[in-house]
Design a protein around this motif. Structure first.
Motif, PDB file in Angstrom:
ATOM      1  N   ASN A 103       0.806  -1.283   0.078  1.00  0.00           N
ATOM      2  CA  ASN A 103       0.148   0.000   0.005  1.00  0.00           C
ATOM      3  C   ASN A 103       0.702   1.266  -0.210  1.00  0.00           C
ATOM      4  OD1 ASN A 103      -1.908   2.126   0.458  1.00  0.00           O
ATOM      5  ND2 ASN A 103      -3.146   0.532   1.938  1.00  0.00           N
ATOM      6  N   LYS A 105       0.219   4.306  -1.050  1.00  0.00           N
ATOM      7  CA  LYS A 105      -0.266   5.439  -0.427  1.00  0.00           C
ATOM      8  C   LYS A 105      -0.116   5.538   1.000  1.00  0.00           C
ATOM      9  CE  LYS A 105      -4.891   7.917  -0.817  1.00  0.00           C
ATOM     10  NZ  LYS A 105      -6.255   7.671  -1.304  1.00  0.00           N
ATOM     11  N   GLU A 106      -0.539   4.526   1.794  1.00  0.00           N
ATOM     12  CA  GLU A 106      -0.123   4.539   3.233  1.00  0.00           C
ATOM     13  C   GLU A 106       1.245   4.858   3.581  1.00  0.00           C
ATOM     14  OE1 GLU A 106      -1.795   4.777   5.904  1.00  0.00           O
ATOM     15  OE2 GLU A 106      -3.946   4.373   4.937  1.00  0.00           O
ATOM     16  N   VAL A 108       3.515   6.347   2.014  1.00  0.00           N
ATOM     17  CA  VAL A 108       3.804   7.846   1.801  1.00  0.00           C
ATOM     18  C   VAL A 108       3.189   8.585   3.035  1.00  0.00           C
ATOM     19  CG1 VAL A 108       3.375   9.866   0.444  1.00  0.00           C
ATOM     20  CG2 VAL A 108       3.999   7.770  -0.812  1.00  0.00           C
ATOM     21  N   LYS A 109       1.941   8.422   3.354  1.00  0.00           N
ATOM     22  CA  LYS A 109       1.413   9.006   4.496  1.00  0.00           C
ATOM     23  C   LYS A 109       2.165   9.015   5.609  1.00  0.00           C
ATOM     24  CE  LYS A 109      -3.090   8.817   4.459  1.00  0.00           C
ATOM     25  NZ  LYS A 109      -4.439   8.089   4.666  1.00  0.00           N
TER      26      LYS A 109
END
Length: 215
Positions: A103, A105-106, A108-109
């Motif tokens: 994941n 996206k997670e 990077v977050k």
């Protein structure tokens, strides 16, 4: 005399901090949350300054430490009663690998790099990224890894769907379900969401611990 003062302060704060941490009920160092870490750093810094500045009264250090302890206990109690406050203060565990897929996206977050992920995999003797079904980045920064079974059959999401009467929307998204589906599933067991302390979904069945079953 000066040497005696330094030795006395060092011994005093050693036993004082031991008592303080017993009161706060601290966990192992690797399990400290961000809040725990901040409090620990502040206490260590104040004690170091107090030992170095021998002329200052010890109460200048003792009182701020007691204030931090009270703040820590009160905030922990509030977080225990309020999941929203708990999420703000401590954060939530997130899936870095979900059903064998990274994941990004997670990652990077959470500012979690691929190098960090590979390092954790190697530290747990996992040679191949494709052997991992789930990888959960916990609140304290540790990575819990769930490997595929021998036949690579898919297992269930490792997150609870309901915790202390609150639905975890993100966990539902991971299994492509919604709140209506969960309410119907719980209703078949004769419960309302607000009555449930813990709920985990596996093999099309909800495993429930109701609040009234707790001691």
């Amino acid at each position: 005399m000066e040497l005696f003062t330094i030795m006395f302060r060092t011994l005093f704060f050693y036993f004082f901090i031991l008592i303080i941490y017993r009161i706060m009920g601290k966990r192992e160092i690797g399990q400290l949350s961000i809040q725990d870490l901040v409090v620990s750093i502040l206490i260590a810094e104040m004690v170091a300054i107090s030992i170095e500045n021998k002329e200052d009264p010890m109460m200048y250090t003792i009182l701020p430490i007691i204030l931090l302890v009270v703040l820590e206990i009160v905030s922990a109690y509030i977080a225990l009663k309020s999941p929203k406050v708990r999420n703000i203060m401590e954060g939530k565990p997130v899936l870095i690998i979900n059903k064998g897929k990274i994941n990004f996206k997670e990652m990077v977050k959470q500012r979690y790099t691929l190098d960090d992920l590979l390092l954790e995999l190697r530290s747990q003797n996992i040679k191949n990224l494709f052997d991992v079904e789930y990888a959960v980045l916990e609140n304290n920064g540790s990575l819990n890894i769930f490997k595929y079974n021998f036949l690579k059959m898919k297992s269930e999401n490792p997150f609870p769907l309901i915790l202390d009467g609150k639905i975890d929307i993100s966990a539902l998204k991971y299994i492509n379900k919604d709140e209506k589906w969960l309410s119907n599933l719980i209703g078949k067991e004769g419960y309302d969401v607000s009555e449930i302390f813990y709920c985990f979904y596996k093999n099309d069945k909800a495993y429930i611990i109701p609040k009234n079953s707790l001691v």
